[in-house]
Motif scaffolding. Structure first.
Motif, PDB file in Angstrom:
ATOM      1  N   HIS A  56     -16.462 -80.406   9.329  1.00  0.00           N
ATOM      2  CA  HIS A  56     -16.667 -78.966   9.495  1.00  0.00           C
ATOM      3  C   HIS A  56     -17.512 -78.685  10.748  1.00  0.00           C
ATOM      4  O   HIS A  56     -18.542 -79.326  10.960  1.00  0.00           O
ATOM      5  CB  HIS A  56     -17.377 -78.412   8.248  1.00  0.00           C
ATOM      6  CG  HIS A  56     -17.779 -76.975   8.375  1.00  0.00           C
ATOM      7  ND1 HIS A  56     -18.970 -76.492   7.894  1.00  0.00           N
ATOM      8  CD2 HIS A  56     -17.156 -75.924   8.939  1.00  0.00           C
ATOM      9  CE1 HIS A  56     -19.054 -75.199   8.150  1.00  0.00           C
ATOM     10  NE2 HIS A  56     -17.968 -74.837   8.791  1.00  0.00           N
ATOM     11  N   HIS A  57     -17.047 -77.716  11.538  1.00  0.00           N
ATOM     12  CA  HIS A  57     -17.730 -77.320  12.780  1.00  0.00           C
ATOM     13  C   HIS A  57     -18.063 -75.835  12.680  1.00  0.00           C
ATOM     14  O   HIS A  57     -17.182 -75.007  12.485  1.00  0.00           O
ATOM     15  CB  HIS A  57     -16.797 -77.569  13.974  1.00  0.00           C
ATOM     16  CG  HIS A  57     -17.390 -77.274  15.314  1.00  0.00           C
ATOM     17  ND1 HIS A  57     -17.108 -78.041  16.427  1.00  0.00           N
ATOM     18  CD2 HIS A  57     -18.225 -76.301  15.759  1.00  0.00           C
ATOM     19  CE1 HIS A  57     -17.735 -77.559  17.480  1.00  0.00           C
ATOM     20  NE2 HIS A  57     -18.414 -76.491  17.098  1.00  0.00           N
ATOM     21  N   TYR A  58     -19.350 -75.510  12.819  1.00  0.00           N
ATOM     22  CA  TYR A  58     -19.749 -74.103  12.940  1.00  0.00           C
ATOM     23  C   TYR A  58     -20.538 -73.952  14.234  1.00  0.00           C
ATOM     24  O   TYR A  58     -21.533 -74.657  14.450  1.00  0.00           O
ATOM     25  CB  TYR A  58     -20.597 -73.641  11.751  1.00  0.00           C
ATOM     26  CG  TYR A  58     -20.760 -72.135  11.752  1.00  0.00           C
ATOM     27  CD1 TYR A  58     -19.761 -71.318  11.241  1.00  0.00           C
ATOM     28  CD2 TYR A  58     -21.881 -71.529  12.310  1.00  0.00           C
ATOM     29  CE1 TYR A  58     -19.870 -69.942  11.268  1.00  0.00           C
ATOM     30  CE2 TYR A  58     -22.004 -70.155  12.351  1.00  0.00           C
ATOM     31  CZ  TYR A  58     -20.994 -69.366  11.827  1.00  0.00           C
ATOM     32  OH  TYR A  58     -21.095 -67.988  11.881  1.00  0.00           O
ATOM     33  N   GLU A  67     -22.559 -77.068   8.285  1.00  0.00           N
ATOM     34  CA  GLU A  67     -21.622 -77.730   9.188  1.00  0.00           C
ATOM     35  C   GLU A  67     -21.977 -79.201   9.409  1.00  0.00           C
ATOM     36  O   GLU A  67     -23.145 -79.572   9.380  1.00  0.00           O
ATOM     37  CB  GLU A  67     -21.550 -77.002  10.539  1.00  0.00           C
ATOM     38  CG  GLU A  67     -22.807 -77.042  11.383  1.00  0.00           C
ATOM     39  CD  GLU A  67     -23.728 -75.857  11.178  1.00  0.00           C
ATOM     40  OE1 GLU A  67     -24.476 -75.540  12.114  1.00  0.00           O
ATOM     41  OE2 GLU A  67     -23.693 -75.260  10.082  1.00  0.00           O
ATOM     42  N   ARG A 125     -12.472 -72.040   8.546  1.00  0.00           N
ATOM     43  CA  ARG A 125     -13.214 -72.186   7.297  1.00  0.00           C
ATOM     44  C   ARG A 125     -13.190 -70.848   6.566  1.00  0.00           C
ATOM     45  O   ARG A 125     -13.522 -69.816   7.142  1.00  0.00           O
ATOM     46  CB  ARG A 125     -14.662 -72.568   7.570  1.00  0.00           C
ATOM     47  CG  ARG A 125     -15.457 -72.776   6.273  1.00  0.00           C
ATOM     48  CD  ARG A 125     -16.915 -72.506   6.472  1.00  0.00           C
ATOM     49  NE  ARG A 125     -17.735 -73.059   5.393  1.00  0.00           N
ATOM     50  CZ  ARG A 125     -19.054 -73.040   5.395  1.00  0.00           C
ATOM     51  NH1 ARG A 125     -19.696 -72.512   6.426  1.00  0.00           N
ATOM     52  NH2 ARG A 125     -19.748 -73.528   4.384  1.00  0.00           N
ATOM     53  N   GLY A 184     -16.067 -70.448  11.784  1.00  0.00           N
ATOM     54  CA  GLY A 184     -16.072 -71.899  11.931  1.00  0.00           C
ATOM     55  C   GLY A 184     -14.705 -72.478  11.600  1.00  0.00           C
ATOM     56  O   GLY A 184     -13.755 -71.743  11.285  1.00  0.00           O
ATOM     57  N   TYR A 219     -12.337 -76.442  10.550  1.00  0.00           N
ATOM     58  CA  TYR A 219     -12.312 -77.838  10.113  1.00  0.00           C
ATOM     59  C   TYR A 219     -11.449 -78.669  11.055  1.00  0.00           C
ATOM     60  O   TYR A 219     -10.497 -78.169  11.664  1.00  0.00           O
ATOM     61  CB  TYR A 219     -11.735 -77.962   8.707  1.00  0.00           C
ATOM     62  CG  TYR A 219     -12.661 -77.526   7.608  1.00  0.00           C
ATOM     63  CD1 TYR A 219     -13.693 -78.347   7.159  1.00  0.00           C
ATOM     64  CD2 TYR A 219     -12.501 -76.288   6.990  1.00  0.00           C
ATOM     65  CE1 TYR A 219     -14.537 -77.954   6.136  1.00  0.00           C
ATOM     66  CE2 TYR A 219     -13.339 -75.877   5.964  1.00  0.00           C
ATOM     67  CZ  TYR A 219     -14.352 -76.714   5.545  1.00  0.00           C
ATOM     68  OH  TYR A 219     -15.186 -76.316   4.526  1.00  0.00           O
TER      69      TYR A 219
END
Length: 215
Positions: free
Chosen positions: A59-61, A87, A118, A144, A146
């Motif tokens: 996960h990237h935020y 994240e 997300r 964000g 994935y």
């Protein structure tokens, strides 16, 4: 496109809301992070029905949003450290308006592919103790995203996400999220049909578009 990775974060399920468990409270990895097809070693999910699996491995935020959140919230302790939004990748330089579904990035020796936005849930409001955060995400599309792991590898804080391949040209993470979740930007039939054909978009989100077409 590139982004500086400030921290790679992992967490284990722990009590969150009464009997409810969550792994949203993540901490930076000290040293090398091992990125596997199921996610980052040392990271787990509590709700396996809605989280986890190959299409939600990492996960990237964007940290780029933290300043805006701080202004909106009037400051918050969680925003002073990485992984305020749970994240794995805490980085600056990439946002939902520039990253496309299917874009591929090298991170250390791993190869990642953007698989889906997300979908925010009540846990964000609960974590911050502030109602309305999910509604703001829906309105602003700062959701964000994935990654799925195409090639396993190792990475560390200070490495860069380096784009090596462009995904679905017209479909940024922000646009896709808006068309499926923001009532103010409701998708046309043509757009929904396009979404169902995005090969690098995870199947559940393509199915969501098909269900909207059927209705």
């Amino acid at each position: 496109m590139t982004a500086e990775v400030l921290a790679i974060c992992v967490g284990l399920p722990k009590p969150f809301n009464g009997a409810e468990l969550s792994a949203i409270d993540k901490q930076p990895v000290d040293g090398i992070a091992h990125i596997r097809s199921f996610g980052i070693e040392g990271d787990m999910v509590a709700d396996t029905k809605h989280h986890g699996g190959p299409d939600m491995a990492v996960h990237h935020y964007p940290r780029d949003h933290y300043a805006g959140w701080s202004d909106w919230l009037g400051g918050h302790d969680l925003l002073s450290r990485p992984a305020a939004f749970g994240e794995n990748i805490h980085a600056e330089g990439l946002t939902e308006e520039t990253v496309r579904i299917g874009d591929r990035f090298h991170l250390g020796s791993a190869l990642l592919e953007v698989s889906q936005p997300r979908q925010p849930c009540w846990k964000i409001d609960h974590r911050f103790g502030q109602k309305g955060m999910v509604a703001r995400i829906v309105k602003q599309h700062n959701c964000g995203w994935y990654y799925r792991v195409i090639e396993e590898g190792d990475a560390k804080a200070g490495d860069r996400l380096e784009q090596i391949e462009t995904g679905h040209e017209d479909w940024t993470v922000g646009r896709l999220f808006a068309k499926l979740f923001d009532p103010a930007q409701k998708a046309t039939r043509e757009e929904l049909e396009q979404i169902t054909t995005l090969e690098r978009l995870c199947l559940p989100w393509r199915d969501r578009a098909r269900q909207k077409l059927d209705r």
